[in-house]
Design an enzyme around this catalytic site. Structure first.
Site, PDB file in Angstrom:
ATOM      1  N   GLU A 209       0.812  -1.217   0.000  1.00 18.88           N
ATOM      2  CA  GLU A 209       0.000   0.000   0.000  1.00 18.88           C
ATOM      3  C   GLU A 209       0.847   1.269   0.000  1.00 18.88           C
ATOM      4  O   GLU A 209       1.867   1.364   0.702  1.00 18.88           O
ATOM      5  CB  GLU A 209      -0.915   0.042   1.232  1.00 18.88           C
ATOM      6  N   CYS A 218      -6.346  -5.135   1.563  1.00 14.11           N
ATOM      7  CA  CYS A 218      -6.590  -3.772   1.063  1.00 14.11           C
ATOM      8  C   CYS A 218      -7.915  -3.799   0.322  1.00 14.11           C
ATOM      9  O   CYS A 218      -8.036  -4.489  -0.704  1.00 14.11           O
ATOM     10  CB  CYS A 218      -5.451  -3.343   0.138  1.00 14.11           C
TER      11      CYS A 218
HETATM   12  N1  LIG Z   1      -2.970   3.103   1.203  1.00 14.10           N
HETATM   13  C1  LIG Z   1      -4.173   3.614   0.523  1.00 14.10           C
HETATM   14  C2  LIG Z   1      -5.242   4.031   1.550  1.00 14.10           C
HETATM   15  C3  LIG Z   1      -5.811   2.849   2.327  1.00 14.10           C
HETATM   16  C4  LIG Z   1      -6.452   1.834   1.416  1.00 14.10           C
HETATM   17  C5  LIG Z   1      -6.691   0.437   2.002  1.00 14.10           C
HETATM   18  N2  LIG Z   1      -6.330   0.244   3.376  1.00 14.10           N
HETATM   19  C6  LIG Z   1      -8.116  -0.047   1.715  1.00 14.10           C
HETATM   20  O1  LIG Z   1      -8.655  -0.854   2.493  1.00 14.10           O
HETATM   21  O2  LIG Z   1      -8.658   0.367   0.654  1.00 14.10           O
HETATM   22  C7  LIG Z   1      -3.772   4.819  -0.343  1.00 14.10           C
HETATM   23  O3  LIG Z   1      -2.745   5.443  -0.060  1.00 14.10           O
HETATM   24  O4  LIG Z   1      -4.520   5.105  -1.298  1.00 14.10           O
END
Ligand SMILES: N[C@H](CCC[C@H](N)C(=O)O)C(=O)O
Length: 276
Positions: A209, A218
């Site tokens: 991520e 994710c």
């Molecule tokens: N790291 C991602 C945000 C969290 C997304 C993830 N934890 C999910 O469940 O969609 C970004 O920088 O766009």
């Protein structure tokens, strides 16, 4: 500053959830990094901030911060925890809520069986919307990371690159993840998914991520991988995504339609912390 928080997770992708309705919350990137620190703070992949609605057609506002302190547009596992949190805290009696995010309105719904389904809105494929530097939209692109790698690129409100691998367990997640995350063709960086096809209705997935490194799951990454697989003609319209933290179900009926994600949301503990 003393802050009340709730620790939650969606398939092991873990969150510090803050009630910005009942308490005023304004945190600097350094304070956010402190909260997320697994040795000196509470520890989490993302911090989720619940705020009251800023417009009449939504119930709440949802802000998301990565462990590096940066604010981002979307978090799918967090969306499931969001609706569980506001319902359990008595901030709403609704089981389906409209939530404003930096990338549009999403609609999480508490299901009778305890799972949560979220209308994540439609994926976006135009390079400028991802954002991704490319001459034109394509199903896959070739990126030079010292060697050529083929990937899909799309937005679920936040940017995603999706690579196909023959084995998620041996995929070069730690080596290629940072190279792709910080690649110059992704001007806002990118989340990097490594997808293994199990059959036409199931994939295995690991995600490096943006701003947090590899997580156990994710949500937006699962949406992006399923959509990429469908666009490549590899997957049916409903897909089971097997992550290291557990399973999500993703459904997408094609361009112009929303992506729907179903999975769990778990409250682990509540606490208070003094933030320097
Ligand atoms: N790291 C991602 C945000 C969290 C997304 C993830 N934890 C999910 O469940 O969609 C970004 O920088 O766009």
């Amino acid at each position: 500053m003393r802050l009340r928080f709730t620790k939650m997770h969606g398939l092991g992708n873990d969150f510090v959830v803050l009630d910005g309705v009942g308490q005023a919350v304004e945190l600097t990137p350094a304070q956010l990094r402190y909260l997320a620190d697994r040795h000196f703070g509470v520890g989490c992949d993302q911090i989720l901030l619940v705020e009251k609605a800023g417009r009449p057609d939504v119930d709440f506002r949802y802000r998301i911060f990565n462990a590096d302190g940066g604010e981002v547009q979307q978090c799918g596992n967090g969306a499931r925890c969001f609706v569980r949190f506001v319902h359990d805290k008595g901030l709403t009696s609704k089981r389906e809520i409209r939530v404003e995010t930096a990338s549009g309105v999403i609609v999480p719904r508490l299901e009778a069986d305890g799972q949560v389904t979220v209308d994540m809105g439609p994926p976006r494929f135009e390079p400028a919307d991802i954002p991704f530097v490319a001459d034109a939209r394509a199903v896959t692109y070739v990126l030079d990371i010292g060697q050529p790698v083929e990937l899909s690129a799309l937005s679920m409100g936040n940017p995603h690159a999706v690579l196909e691998t023959c084995n998620v367990d041996t995929a070069p997640v730690a080596e290629w993840g940072p190279l792709i995350e910080h690649h110059v063709r992704f001007p806002e960086r990118v989340n990097v998914g490594f997808m293994q096809l199990v059959h036409r209705r199931a994939i295995k997935l690991r995600v490096f991520e943006r701003g947090s490194g590899e997580t156990l799951a994710c949500g937006t990454g699962a949406c992006a991988a399923a959509v990429a697989g469908m666009q490549r003609g590899l997957l049916e319209r409903e897909v089971e995504v097997q992550t290291r933290g557990g399973r999500l179900t993703i459904r997408w009926d094609g361009e112009g339609h929303s992506v729907f994600m179903t999975g769990p949301a778990v409250t682990v503990f509540q606490g208070e912390i003094d933030i320097p």
